[in-house]
Design a protein around this motif. Structure first.
Motif, PDB file in Angstrom:
ATOM      1  N   LEU A  94      97.895  73.435   4.077  1.00 60.27           N
ATOM      2  CA  LEU A  94      96.709  72.539   3.418  1.00 60.27           C
ATOM      3  C   LEU A  94      95.945  73.175   2.405  1.00 60.27           C
ATOM      4  N   TRP A  95      95.918  72.385   1.272  1.00 62.64           N
ATOM      5  CA  TRP A  95      94.865  72.731   0.338  1.00 62.64           C
ATOM      6  C   TRP A  95      93.580  72.124   0.394  1.00 62.64           C
ATOM      7  N   THR A  96      92.688  72.945   0.935  1.00 72.22           N
ATOM      8  CA  THR A  96      91.442  72.307   0.959  1.00 72.22           C
ATOM      9  C   THR A  96      90.580  72.843  -0.309  1.00 72.22           C
ATOM     10  N   SER A  97      91.073  73.411  -1.136  1.00 74.20           N
ATOM     11  CA  SER A  97      90.370  73.551  -2.391  1.00 74.20           C
ATOM     12  C   SER A  97      91.593  72.889  -3.575  1.00 74.20           C
ATOM     13  N   GLY A  98      91.071  72.451  -4.831  1.00 75.02           N
ATOM     14  CA  GLY A  98      92.128  72.168  -5.672  1.00 75.02           C
ATOM     15  C   GLY A  98      91.438  71.234  -6.634  1.00 75.02           C
ATOM     16  N   TYR A  99      91.790  70.506  -7.235  1.00 81.93           N
ATOM     17  CA  TYR A  99      91.272  69.350  -8.346  1.00 81.93           C
ATOM     18  C   TYR A  99      90.801  68.463  -7.512  1.00 81.93           C
ATOM     19  N   VAL A 100      89.409  67.954  -7.872  1.00 84.04           N
ATOM     20  CA  VAL A 100      88.667  66.784  -7.290  1.00 84.04           C
ATOM     21  C   VAL A 100      88.631  65.808  -8.137  1.00 84.04           C
ATOM     22  N   PRO A 101      89.157  64.506  -7.843  1.00 82.45           N
ATOM     23  CA  PRO A 101      88.935  63.470  -8.876  1.00 82.45           C
ATOM     24  C   PRO A 101      87.462  63.135  -9.031  1.00 82.45           C
ATOM     25  N   ARG A 102      86.784  63.065  -7.933  1.00 84.56           N
ATOM     26  CA  ARG A 102      85.454  62.746  -8.001  1.00 84.56           C
ATOM     27  C   ARG A 102      84.534  63.254  -8.882  1.00 84.56           C
ATOM     28  N   ILE A 103      84.783  64.532  -9.196  1.00 85.49           N
ATOM     29  CA  ILE A 103      84.212  65.408 -10.232  1.00 85.49           C
ATOM     30  C   ILE A 103      85.050  65.660 -11.252  1.00 85.49           C
ATOM     31  N   ASP A 104      86.063  65.234 -11.280  1.00 91.36           N
ATOM     32  CA  ASP A 104      87.114  65.391 -12.512  1.00 91.36           C
ATOM     33  C   ASP A 104      87.228  67.010 -12.887  1.00 91.36           C
ATOM     34  N   THR A 105      87.428  67.666 -11.815  1.00 91.79           N
ATOM     35  CA  THR A 105      87.770  69.224 -12.010  1.00 91.79           C
ATOM     36  C   THR A 105      88.038  69.885 -10.977  1.00 91.79           C
ATOM     37  N   TYR A 106      88.160  71.249 -11.278  1.00 92.09           N
ATOM     38  CA  TYR A 106      88.704  72.118 -10.144  1.00 92.09           C
ATOM     39  C   TYR A 106      87.583  73.205 -10.338  1.00 92.09           C
ATOM     40  N   MET A 107      86.952  73.338  -9.030  1.00 93.67           N
ATOM     41  CA  MET A 107      85.911  74.649  -9.013  1.00 93.67           C
ATOM     42  C   MET A 107      86.521  75.774  -8.411  1.00 93.67           C
ATOM     43  N   GLY A 108      87.586  76.288  -9.274  1.00 90.20           N
ATOM     44  CA  GLY A 108      88.001  77.764  -8.976  1.00 90.20           C
ATOM     45  C   GLY A 108      88.603  78.426 -10.125  1.00 90.20           C
ATOM     46  N   PRO A 109      88.920  79.636 -10.098  1.00 92.19           N
ATOM     47  CA  PRO A 109      89.210  80.602 -11.259  1.00 92.19           C
ATOM     48  C   PRO A 109      90.629  80.424 -11.444  1.00 92.19           C
ATOM     49  N   GLU A 110      91.499  80.114 -10.438  1.00 93.52           N
ATOM     50  CA  GLU A 110      93.066  80.306 -10.562  1.00 93.52           C
ATOM     51  C   GLU A 110      93.890  79.454  -9.810  1.00 93.52           C
ATOM     52  N   THR A 111      95.066  79.154  -9.651  1.00 93.97           N
ATOM     53  CA  THR A 111      95.707  78.148  -8.952  1.00 93.97           C
ATOM     54  C   THR A 111      95.276  78.448  -7.613  1.00 93.97           C
ATOM     55  N   PRO A 112      94.845  77.345  -6.745  1.00 98.84           N
ATOM     56  CA  PRO A 112      94.285  77.454  -5.508  1.00 98.84           C
ATOM     57  C   PRO A 112      95.385  77.853  -4.422  1.00 98.84           C
ATOM     58  N   ASN A 113      95.022  78.334  -3.308  1.00 98.31           N
ATOM     59  CA  ASN A 113      95.896  78.909  -2.228  1.00 98.31           C
ATOM     60  C   ASN A 113      95.737  78.044  -1.113  1.00 98.31           C
ATOM     61  N   PRO A 114      96.452  77.742  -0.300  1.00 93.45           N
ATOM     62  CA  PRO A 114      96.266  76.758   0.705  1.00 93.45           C
ATOM     63  C   PRO A 114      95.919  77.538   1.896  1.00 93.45           C
ATOM     64  N   ILE A 115      95.509  76.849   3.090  1.00 91.87           N
ATOM     65  CA  ILE A 115      95.463  77.683   4.371  1.00 91.87           C
ATOM     66  C   ILE A 115      96.622  77.235   5.264  1.00 91.87           C
ATOM     67  N   SER A 116      97.004  77.986   6.022  1.00 89.19           N
ATOM     68  CA  SER A 116      98.130  77.929   6.994  1.00 89.19           C
ATOM     69  C   SER A 116      97.461  77.501   8.166  1.00 89.19           C
ATOM     70  N   VAL A 117      98.195  76.187   8.841  1.00 89.34           N
ATOM     71  CA  VAL A 117      97.823  75.505   9.920  1.00 89.34           C
ATOM     72  C   VAL A 117      98.752  75.355  10.873  1.00 89.34           C
ATOM     73  N   THR A 118      98.731  76.073  11.999  1.00 93.96           N
ATOM     74  CA  THR A 118      99.691  75.965  13.180  1.00 93.96           C
ATOM     75  C   THR A 118      99.272  75.442  14.416  1.00 93.96           C
ATOM     76  N   VAL A 119      99.956  74.514  14.834  1.00 98.21           N
ATOM     77  CA  VAL A 119      99.449  73.982  16.311  1.00 98.21           C
ATOM     78  C   VAL A 119     100.215  74.655  17.205  1.00 98.21           C
ATOM     79  N   LEU A 120      99.523  75.767  17.926  1.00 98.59           N
ATOM     80  CA  LEU A 120     100.330  76.624  18.801  1.00 98.59           C
ATOM     81  C   LEU A 120     100.786  75.984  20.209  1.00 98.59           C
ATOM     82  N   ARG A 121      99.920  75.461  20.810  1.00101.25           N
ATOM     83  CA  ARG A 121     100.134  74.825  22.085  1.00101.25           C
ATOM     84  C   ARG A 121      99.058  73.877  22.368  1.00101.25           C
ATOM     85  N   SER A 122      99.432  72.968  23.558  1.00 97.36           N
ATOM     86  CA  SER A 122      98.391  71.954  24.127  1.00 97.36           C
ATOM     87  C   SER A 122      98.730  71.717  25.464  1.00 97.36           C
TER      88      SER A 122
END
Length: 519
Positions: A429-457
């Protein structure tokens, strides 16, 4: 949700979460929502009473800044003319206009410290004693006020000279040059911890207390005030008046945000720490859902590397509560943290009891967020503690560091909210990246995603898209600032800060406390 053309991997986009403000109005940006509609929820008090501690110069600077908070602060003229910069910034309209509160600088409760007092405390040879003495300069005044004065203080503002930042951090303690330092009480009485006398009148030195706190001013202040139930906001003098602190080249010794952004963040923190409810909440957050972030931190100076465990609980309204769990040998040989079955059961039961007290019943779903996998013993404990009507879901959330990149056509990187679904239980999941609302990306380089894993329920696992949407929601409830969003959900982002406070010896008696005491 927008689905992109089918590829070998499913790429989806989760819409930006909407925030709710006064009158049920919604907007995706906290600053715009507060400006247009005001804070969500009923005010506990309209006039916020502040207590201010610092040098005379520092208090004077904060009072001047407080007048600006009441009046409003515009984005600098140069930024206003630059359309590319202006999109990032927002004028601060004033405390009353944005938050419906006000502060009166003429009615502040003021306690003045001298530069000499601070210099003498921070220059003590033993770094532990230096930080403890410096923190006590501030905390003792607060405790004295609580014991002797009837006047209420909603938030304590500690205005810090740069000397404290320079000398009272762990990195600074390690670099201390003995030639600049003076003996303190501890150095005069004892040189080694093992040789402490049986009786010492000074409570700071008695019982080896100075060694049970990490020599970090910020953490010691939070820990000490946690036990007396007082909230504080730390502000550096260089933040308030950067132009007065210059290097040899005539430039400010540190870079700071523009005045309007500082005003937004300071006002948001003052509101959050003085009111019963946060300034905004997530609109349409799923009811009956509870989110827990597990916190582990090694205890300082423990011979067996025992760790403190805690749980941060966040509800559908967004605000949080921190629960202290048991200390114990939770770190494994693999350098991962795992609770015993008994400790895990006790922690989850404490969370569930608090939820029932608030809502009168058990949650439908309880998500446990962590950075590592949960052991079989932990999962058995979670399952045993869960009532039949509550689905407990274990989710691992980890930042990535360049392992995965996603590129799109155009001048900016992938849109925030983009997700790469790897299967029923895994996604990036890319929680950082280009934001159309402010028409920019607030970061220094290509953003990294977070890894999400549903382990158990314990019951039917939720769809991965539901989990991702919840996590994206939780990136928008950082009430210590007024940012558009964070790159990590609040359950993970503040884990280290909460742990940093709880492992302090000063906080050993701290029980359940609202999240605002830790930030």
């Amino acid at each position: 949700m927008i689905e992109f053309p089918e590829t070998s991997l499913q790429i989806i986009h989760i819409d930006e979460p909407e925030l709710e403000f006064a009158y049920g109005q919604t907007f995706d940006h906290p600053k715009d929502g507060l400006f247009l509609y005001g804070p969500e929820g009923k005010l506990s008090r309209k006039e916020v009473k502040l207590g201010v501690i610092g040098t005379s110069e520092g208090i004077s600077e904060f009072k001047a800044w407080s007048n600006r908070l009441n009046e409003g602060v515009a984005v600098p003229a140069a930024a206003s003319r630059d359309k590319n910069v202006r999109l990032h910034l927002s004028d601060f309209p004033g405390l009353t206009e944005a938050f419906s509160i006000k502060i009166d600088p003429d009615s502040f409760t003021e306690y003045h410290l001298t530069a000499q007092e601070i210099d003498e405390a921070t220059s003590i040879e033993n770094g532990h004693e230096a930080v403890a003495k410096t923190a006590s300069l501030f905390v003792d005044l607060i405790i004295r006020h609580l014991n002797q004065e009837e006047e209420r203080v909603d938030v304590w503002v500690l205005v810090l000279p740069e000397l404290i930042h320079k000398r009272c951090r762990p990195e600074a303690i390690k670099r201390r040059a003995s030639g600049e330092l003076t003996p303190g009480d501890f150095n005069k009485k004892q040189r080694a911890r093992a040789d402490l006398p049986l009786f010492i009148d000074d409570p700071i030195l008695a019982g080896e207390v100075i060694f049970d706190d990490i020599p970090d001013f910020h953490r010691q202040i939070k820990a000490k005030l946690l036990t007396v139930g007082e909230v504080c906001q730390l502000v550096r003098e260089t933040t308030l008046s950067p132009g007065k602190f210059l290097n040899r080249a005539g430039n400010p010794i540190r870079g700071v945000q523009d005045p309007a952004s500082i005003s937004w963040n300071l006002a948001t923190a003052l509101y959050y720490k003085s009111q019963a409810t946060p300034p905004w909440k997530i609109s349409g957050m799923r009811e009956g859902v509870c989110y827990i972030g597990l916190v582990f931190k090694l205890l300082p100076n423990h011979k067996d590397n025992h760790a403190c465990c805690a749980a941060q609980m966040f509800l559908s309204e967004g605000d949080g509560v921190v629960f202290r769990g048991a200390n114990g040998p939770w770190m494994t040989k693999e350098k991962e943290f795992h609770l015993s079955k008994e400790a895990a059961i006790n922690l989850i039961q404490t969370v569930l009891t608090t939820y029932r007290d608030k809502f009168g019943g058990n949650p439908k779903e309880l998500f446990i967020h962590g950075k590592t996998k949960f052991s079989q013993e932990e999962w058995e404990a979670f399952s045993e503690a869960a009532p039949s009507e509550t689905n407990i879901v274990a989710v691992r959330i980890r930042p990535t560091f360049g392992d995965v990149k996603l590129f799109r056509e155009g001048d900016y990187p992938c849109i925030r909210g983009t997700a790469m679904v790897l299967g029923k239980s895994d996604a990036f999941l890319w929680t950082s990246g280009y934001v159309p609302r402010i028409d920019t990306y607030m970061g220094p380089e290509t953003p990294n995603p977070i890894s999400v894993t549903v382990l158990r329920s314990t019951n039917e696992p939720p769809e991965i898209e539901v989990v991702l949407r919840d996590i994206l929601n939780l990136t928008k409830i950082n009430y210590n600032a007024s940012n558009y969003s964070d790159s990590l959900p609040v359950t993970i982002r503040f884990a280290d800060k909460v742990g940093d406070v709880l492992v302090m010896g000063s906080a050993q008696d701290a029980e359940r406390q609202p999240f605002k005491f830790y930030v």
